[in-house]
Structure formats: C-alpha cells, structure tokens
Design an enzyme around this catalytic site. Structure first.
Site, PDB file in Angstrom:
ATOM      1  N   GLU A  25       0.546  -1.376   0.090  1.00 46.32           N
ATOM      2  CA  GLU A  25       0.247   0.230  -0.042  1.00 46.32           C
ATOM      3  C   GLU A  25       0.841   0.877   0.180  1.00 46.32           C
ATOM      4  O   GLU A  25       1.034   2.030   0.723  1.00 46.32           O
ATOM      5  CB  GLU A  25      -0.939   0.316   1.228  1.00 46.32           C
ATOM      6  CG  GLU A  25      -1.705  -0.846   1.367  1.00 46.32           C
ATOM      7  CD  GLU A  25      -3.004  -0.776   1.799  1.00 46.32           C
ATOM      8  OE1 GLU A  25      -4.185  -1.615   2.534  1.00 46.32           O
ATOM      9  OE2 GLU A  25      -2.461  -0.235   3.402  1.00 46.32           O
ATOM     10  N   GLU A  53      -6.650  -7.659  -0.699  1.00 49.28           N
ATOM     11  CA  GLU A  53      -7.663  -7.732   0.572  1.00 49.28           C
ATOM     12  C   GLU A  53      -8.999  -7.117  -0.035  1.00 49.28           C
ATOM     13  O   GLU A  53      -9.004  -6.070  -0.417  1.00 49.28           O
ATOM     14  CB  GLU A  53      -7.075  -6.338   0.946  1.00 49.28           C
ATOM     15  CG  GLU A  53      -5.373  -6.300   1.674  1.00 49.28           C
ATOM     16  CD  GLU A  53      -5.120  -5.850   2.146  1.00 49.28           C
ATOM     17  OE1 GLU A  53      -5.574  -4.499   3.229  1.00 49.28           O
ATOM     18  OE2 GLU A  53      -3.951  -5.772   2.793  1.00 49.28           O
TER      19      GLU A  53
END
Length: 679
Positions: A151, A313
């Site tokens: 991320e 995710e």
C-alpha cells in the site's frame, strides 16, 4: 502492452501471517484453507525483522517452514517484500530513513510506513533484503509471485525529509534544466519568489496563511509519484534479475502515485485492496448515497490500470483499529456480494483479508474470515458458498473483458492540481460522484479513463461517449485529440472550469474554455460561484422541472452553429445559455457551464443515447448491472445492495450461471443477493 493478471480460472485466496501464530496452528489452517477452495496465500510483507533480525544477518527458517507447509497442501504463495515496516534496529541506526512532515517533525518507529523513498540508506538496505529474499526463494515451487512493499503512500502521502528535499532539487533540475525555465513554470515572479540558485529550491514548506505556490505544489505531487515509482523500480529490477520466473505486482491505490505509469513500466498487473464497508460509515448527506456500492467506482479505476486485476485484500469482517471503530459487521450476504462486486468489475483473483483476526497489535479489531477462537461462523460459510459457486463460472469469466460504452475521464494532473485549487477541485469530486450515481441508478456500465499527453485516438474510440466534468488542465494537443474523437462520431461532455490551465497549472491568456472553445463552440461571458446565502440559480432541460445549477455558474456565449439546450433562471443572468451542443463532423460536443448533479447527469445519459439495457431488463435502482464478455458471450452480473428483496424482470430467457437453472420473467433477489446470467 496491456498489463493484466492472467488466470485461466477465477481464484480465491487469503492473507496469512505465520509469524503471528504458533506453528502448531499452521497445518490445520492450511488444511482448512484448501478445504474452503482457497488457492493463494499472501504473506511476508510486514516481517523484515524475522528475515533480518540484525543488520546483515538473515534468517529464513520460519518462512521456509510456512511456505513448505502451504505448498504441501497445494496452496500457492505470494511473497511480499517487507519494506513497508522497517526494523527498529534500522530506524535507530539510520534516522535519515524516517519520513518528516511539512513542519520538519520526524515520524518515529512504532507503526508502519514511517520511512521515506529517497533516503540512500533506506534504498540500500531495501535492496539488500529484497536481493537476499529473491535469491533464497527464486526456485521454490510454492512461490508464484511477489508483492512489492504494501500500500504505497497509504497513511502518509507527502514526504519532507532532507533526502526528499535533495532529491526534489535534482528532479526539478533535470526537468527544467535552467533556473529561468523553473521560474517560468512556477510563475515565481508573483510575490517575488524567484530562485537565483538551485540550493534555494525545496519541497513546499509552511508559509503565511499556508498558501504555497500552486505550480510548485503540482510539481511536488509529480515528484512524490516519481519517487514512489523509483522505489518500486529498485525492487522490481532485483526481483526480475534473481526470480525471473515469478510475476511481480504491488497493492493498494492511494494519492500522489501514478499507478498507470508504475504498472505499465514495472509490474505484471495491478492489485487493489477493497473495503466497501468504508462506504457504509463515511458520512454522506448527498441525494441517494451509494455507500458500499461506491466502491464499484474504485474498482473501475483499478480496471483502467489492469483490465483484469487482483484483489489482495477483500473485506471479510468488521473493521477498525484500537484507535477507531470504523466498520460494522457485514450483514448476511454482504461478504458474498462484495466478492462478486470485485469479480463483476474485472477481478480474476480475490484474496480475503485476513484468514484469522489478529490477537495482537493495532489491528486486533480488523476482523478476518475466522475469529480469534477458530470456531465456525457465518463469514466462513459465505466464503465456502462463493468458493463452490465460482467453480460454475470460473473458466467462463476469467480473462473476460468488462463492457462499457462510456468512460468518465480524469487525469492525475487535474486530480493533483485540484487538491489545492478550491476553484475547481471540489467540483471535480462532486461531478464525478453525480455522474457515477447516474450511471449506477440507470444501469449503464462505465469505465474510468485517465488521459495524458500519450493518450491516443484509438483509446478514445473504444467509447461512444466521454464525460470529462471539469478538465481544468487541457493542452492544445489534448483539445485537438478530443476534436478528432468527436469528428469521427464520438460524443464528449464537459463542465465548467474546463480548459483554462496549461500543464504547469497556470492559466492561459485565452477566453475560457481555452483550447476547448472551438470544439465546444462557446466562450464564457462571465462566471460566479454560488454563495451559501444566495438563491441557487436553476435551469430547465428537456421536460424536467427546474434543476438546481449548484456551486458555480458560467454564462456561455455561443459561436456559430451551436444549439442552446438550456438557459439559466432565477439569476441576474436569466435567460443566458447554460448548456449547449455543437455537432462537429459525425459527433457532438456538449458544454455545461456548471457543476453536475444527479438529475442533470441522468437526463444527459438519455440525451446522448446510452444503452441502459432496458430491452433486456427492468431493474430497480438498488440493483447494479455489470457485464463481462468472453468468446462472444455476455455474462451479466446483477447485484442487490439493498437490505430489502428486489424484484427484477428478465425480458428474455437466461441461464442462471451459479445454479444452472433457466430463468425468465419476474425474479426476486434476496437482500444482498447476486445473480449471474448467461445466454
């Protein structure tokens, strides 16, 4: 070359952290994963100290055992490089690796993503750990791919360490070559900001009224993006050299990062982390809020990067940190719904976050499929249902393409410039939301399209209609490209505040909308924002009641063969043109001197003749329609985001791809239910 995941079947996976759990649990965990129909396991991205407990000393025993055990059960491992969380020994010994805020205060060890991309020490140490991991695992048959970092630009998306200032100085010197060019691009003659030596150049710093140079700010965002991409390249090059037979990607989609450039230049495909429950808790007082359905736009943006992508995710439970309660438990059916939401928009791999809820640390309330106790629960049952269902459609859907006749356009330059410029930025966001709602509620599939100076006519010709609500920065070349698109039969829609800036963010000395004026057939006679205490001007379009002309109004002056479709009312510019259409070649250009709302966007969808599939279905607004196409067949996803049953009408017979039954006429979808139709 299009960068996309290449799966022959739809796959499911989970995120797993073997360093968090006793080894005695691993075998049972991996066995149950396999029984659930899980294929992929993602691990390693936060375990730097496990791999390198002290500088120069490497240990792979724990992850060797975990990877071997997963492979024993037929699971495929995605290994993450652990650079999102530097070790305590590293940040203690090399404090220059830490990120710094604009006030000059350093972030400290204790959370994650507290490093900066430009520290020479951090780049050197990152190279070492990635090299050692790649060499060690290069031939392991259980590892199929690599995730770089985790991320990028999450938590913090600006960087002001000394290393960043130095790197920025080098970046602008390479870009502009001379101080004269830099001063011209940043308009430094204003307020006597002119630079007379390169040593005077920094990233933006705190100023009086917190009003730094806006052109400097725009370049700062470009630099941050290039810094992140450079850091990804550092790792990607190592992985390509030492583990050439594994694919390489990264995950997440955050600000100040050109994910299209990064993916095109460095990755095999792009991966996203999808948490639609955020949409249910973020306050939204707008008309007909989309809530979790809004995540379909995020997925559309991901699809613009990789037409077929991975979810690394996927939300599987209630979410929150110890410092904040963020998301309620998904209601019965929502976990399944969100999985199909991702698949409907182009995901061929969906991995749930996470296998089991953490018992330690900040994320002890960021729940996974399993609770702490491992006892059966509803979330596991839903994953099992999805796993069984996708076997029915797996090979049909994998590799298929999303079908859309219209694209909602944006650009990184306009997004980054609009963050600081309140005369356009808030309107970009508001109009984008209005248009996406209109597409959703009228059941019109839409793509996201990012444009830049390399965008071609062939890319634009993929769409019947283009919507570019507030294209503030438009170059002459881009205006010519849009003109050629319209001439060959396309339709394009612009809103106010379009075409008046160049690529530096400075305004043209041209009548608004700049280089778009000829295509649109208008110039702006005058403009005003709507003050909070004022009566909002209105306009009438087609047979609608008066529509509010919210936020900002441009009075248009048509030139030549331009048709006025709507005029303003309830304003001192009563009767003046607000919305016009100009036919150019085989196509049309629409220009609206305002900010779009749901009502106007919905009417314009009808005006430009977009197919909303009314000949095939009658659908309530609560249902999303998405279509994926492969081998001459359309696969239609109908997703019910409502907590109430919804009745739909199928105007011809289809096959329910999940059950195998033939279906037609009236069907009731249960709350949060999903229907996948094939011919």
């Amino acid at each position: 070359m299009v960068k996309k995941i290449k799966e022959e079947k739809l796959k499911l996976g989970v995120c797993y952290y073997p360093e968090h759990w006793p080894k005695e649990l691993w075998e049972d965990d991996f066995r149950r994963m396999k029984e659930l129909g899980i294929t992929y396991v993602r691990m390693g991205e936060f375990a730097w100290t496990v791999f390198e407990p002290k500088e120069g000393t490497f240990s792979f025993e724990l992850f060797d055992q975990a990877v071997d055990k997963a492979h024993e059960f037929g699971l495929e491992v995605i290994m993450g490089t652990p650079t999102a969380t530097p070790p305590a020994w590293l940040t203690y010994k090399y404090p220059d690796t830490l990120n710094v805020d604009q006030d000059g205060i350093s972030f400290q060890h204790g959370a994650r993503r507290h490093y900066n991309y430009n520290s020479e020490n951090y780049r050197r140490l990152s190279s070492i750990i990635v090299t050692e991991m790649a060499k060690h695992y290069r031939d392991h048959p259980g590892i199929v791919g690599w995730q770089i970092d985790n991320e990028l630009n999450c938590e913090v998306d600006v960087f002001y360490s000394e290393a960043d200032h130095i790197a920025f100085r080098k970046w602008v010197k390479e870009k502009y070559e001379t101080l004269d060019n830099l001063n011209q691009a940043w308009g430094t003659v204003f307020w006597n900001q002119t630079y007379t030596s390169w040593e005077q150049v920094y990233l933006t710093r705190k100023t009086v009224s917190n009003s730094p140079n806006p052109h400097h700010m725009l370049d700062e965002k470009r630099f941050i993006s290039d810094s992140a991409i450079s850091y990804v390249k550092l790792q990607a090059d190592i992985l390509r050299e030492y583990a050439p037979n594994k694919w390489v990607t990264t995950n997440g989609m955050f600000k100040h990062l050109d994910n299209h450039k990064m993916t095109n230049e460095l990755l095999d495909f792009f991966a996203y982390d999808s948490y639609p429950n955020f949409g249910r808790v973020i306050e939204d007082n707008s008309k007909k809020p989309l809530r979790d359905r809004k995540w379909s736009w995020n997925l559309s943006v991901v699809r613009s990067i990789s037409p077929n992508f991975a979810i690394f995710e996927q939300q599987s439970g209630p979410g929150g940190w110890v410092t904040r309660i963020e998301q309620p438990t998904p209601k019965p059916g929502q976990l399944r719904l969100w999985t199909y939401q991702s698949i409907a928009h182009g995901a061929d791999l969906v991995m749930y976050f996470r296998w089991r809820t953490a018992t330690k640390g900040t994320e002890i309330y960021w729940h996974g499929i399993n609770d702490y106790h491992n006892l059966p629960n509803r979330r596991v049952e839903e994953v099992e249902q999805v796993s069984k269902e996708i076997h029915q459609i797996s090979e049909k859907i994998a590799g298929s393409s999303y079908q859309a006749e219209v694209a909602l356009i944006t650009s990184y330059d306009n997004e980054w410039d609009g963050e600081f410029d309140k005369w356009v930025g808030p309107y970009i966001s508001k109009s984008k939301d209005a248009w996406f709602k209109a597409f959703q509620y009228k059941h019109v599939p839409v793509d996201a399209l990012y444009v830049n100076q390399e965008t071609t006519l062939e890319e634009l010709k993929n769409y019947k209609v283009l919507v570019y609500p507030h294209a503030a920065i438009v170059t002459k070349e881009q205006a010519e490209l849009f003109t050629r698109y319209v001439e060959q039969g396309g339709k394009v829609i612009f809103g106010c505040r379009s075409g008046y800036k160049d690529e530096t963010g400075q305004t043209y000395m041209k009548a608004f909308p700049g280089y778009l004026a000829e295509l649109a057939g208008v110039t702006v006679e005058e403009f005003t924002r709507v003050a909070p205490f004022e009566k909002v001007p209105r306009l009438k379009f087609k047979d609608s009641n008066d529509i509010e002309a919210i936020d900002f109004n441009e009075v248009l002056q048509p030139h030549g063969d331009v048709e006025v479709l709507s005029t303003f009312t309830h304003a001192h510019f009563e009767g003046k043109p607000a919305l016009v259409r100009r036919n150019v070649g085989s196509g049309s250009c629409y220009y609206f001197g305002g900010v779009f709302n749901l009502e106007l966007a919905s009417l314009l969808i009808d005006e430009v003749g977009l197919n909303n599939y009314q000949d095939q279905f009658e659908l309530p607004e609560e249902i999303e329609l998405s279509i994926r196409h492969k081998d001459g067949n359309d696969y239609t996803f109908l997703l019910n985001y409502s907590e109430q049953p919804q009745e739909i009408l199928l105007k011809k017979e289809y096959r329910d791809a999940l059950s195998g039954k033939r279906v037609t006429n009236k069907i009731t979808l249960k709350p949060y239910d999903v229907l996948v139709l094939e011919p």
